[in-house]
Design an enzyme around this catalytic site. Structure first.
Site, PDB file in Angstrom:
ATOM      1  CG  ASP A   1      -2.688  -4.185  -2.801  1.00 58.49           C
ATOM      2  OD1 ASP A   1      -3.585  -3.325  -2.779  1.00 58.49           O
ATOM      3  OD2 ASP A   1      -1.492  -3.924  -2.581  1.00 58.49           O
TER       4      ASP A   1
ATOM      5  CB  SER B   1      -3.241   0.009  -0.560  1.00 63.78           C
ATOM      6  OG  SER B   1      -3.147  -0.558  -1.850  1.00 63.78           O
TER       7      SER B   1
ATOM      8  CD  GLN C   1      -6.619  -1.560  -2.175  1.00 64.30           C
ATOM      9  OE1 GLN C   1      -6.397  -1.026  -3.251  1.00 64.30           O
ATOM     10  NE2 GLN C   1      -5.934  -2.613  -1.747  1.00 64.30           N
TER      11      GLN C   1
END
Length: 297
Positions: free
Chosen positions: A205, A230, A280
């Site tokens: 991430d 995110s 993502q």
């Protein structure tokens, strides 16, 4: 093992407070909220604690629901959806202040033989020839020293090396929406597949949406020309790997639209095996006073 890595491993060693209920803490992040990679890794550990050790995760799908409070504990509740002969499925909800902040579904599989092929590893320079993340960050005089220190502290558990300048290092001119980093933990880890997968989840991430920013010449929150977070995160774990050995994170962005940007990536081991695929989507918004053009204003 570095002290920072010991501290991170301590965060991933969740406290069990009831059957299928675990409690985790948070660490400092680059921004004043819980780092998404941390909550994803902790949720995966919580799920894994309810699964036999010979069934490592093969995939996870997650949604970031609310901003996490770094000053409060996070409670993870595991729902045992299925225990099959080959596959095990778990659902995890992370709660703070009585509200869900994160949801994850993960599937685990016992090892079995099967068909085997993979996409080739892209070319990349040897990680030993690249500057450390800390050295590279300290080499950008336009960055606020406080921002640099927060980056360095938040990433101290990981040796992360950019192949090229990150978005905030050289911005103002659009570049190809493609970026690469090498990473490994700053120290050796125990031989626990779940631990290695959780740490790769943690790192995944950190840089995935960089390629979205590169396409538009944006530097990101570090220079204040983009705000974002995110939204969801998916990973598929294809082959065994070690997070304390070099992994190449090859990332690209096929699309940005409607205040959202998509990043997709493949993670290869140093010897070329495709270990992980990552996708993502995140919020990527330009502040109104910086909506025209790219780079500094």
């Amino acid at each position: 093992m570095s002290q920072a890595l010991e501290d991170l491993l301590d965060l991933l060693d969740l406290e069990q407070i009831e059957e299928d209920i675990f409690r985790g803490r948070s660490r400092s992040a680059v921004v004043p909220r819980v780092f998404g990679g941390q909550v994803a890794a902790q949720a995966l550990v919580a799920a894994g604690r309810t699964v036999p050790a010979d069934r490592p995760p093969h995939s996870l799908h997650a949604y970031f629901l609310r901003t996490g409070d770094p000053g409060a504990p996070i409670v993870y509740t595991v729902d045992r959806l299925r225990d099959g002969r080959s596959f095990t499925t778990r659902r995890v909800v992370a709660v703070q202040h009585g509200k869900p902040v994160f949801g994850l579904s993960a599937s685990f599989q016992a090892y079995e033989e099967g068909l085997d092929h993979q996409a080739p590893m892209p070319p990349a320079p040897d990680p030993a020839t690249l500057p450390t993340s800390e050295d590279r960050l300290r080499g950008y005089p336009h960055l606020d020293p406080g921002v640099v220190e927060r980056f360095v502290e938040a990433r101290a558990a990981v040796d992360l090396r950019y192949v090229d300048d990150p978005p905030f290092g050289r911005y103002g001119t659009p570049r190809e929406p493609h970026s690469q980093v090498w990473f490994r933990t700053n120290g050796k880890l125990a031989d626990d597949p779940l631990l290695h997968i959780a740490l790769a989840t943690y790192v995944s991430d950190m840089t995935l949406l960089d390629s979205v920013l590169l396409a538009h010449g944006r530097g990101g929150w570090a220079v204040g020309d983009v705000v974002g977070a995110s939204l969801d995160h998916a990973m598929w774990f294809h082959r065994p790997f070690r997070a304390d050995e070099w992994l190449l994170y090859d990332q690209e962005s096929p699309s940005a639209y409607g205040g959202r940007g998509l990043g997709q990536a493949r993670i290869h081991t140093r010897d070329g095996r495709l270990a992980i695929t990552v996708i993502q989507e995140g919020v990527v918004r330009v502040p109104r006073d910086r909506a025209e053009g790219g780079g500094p204003v």
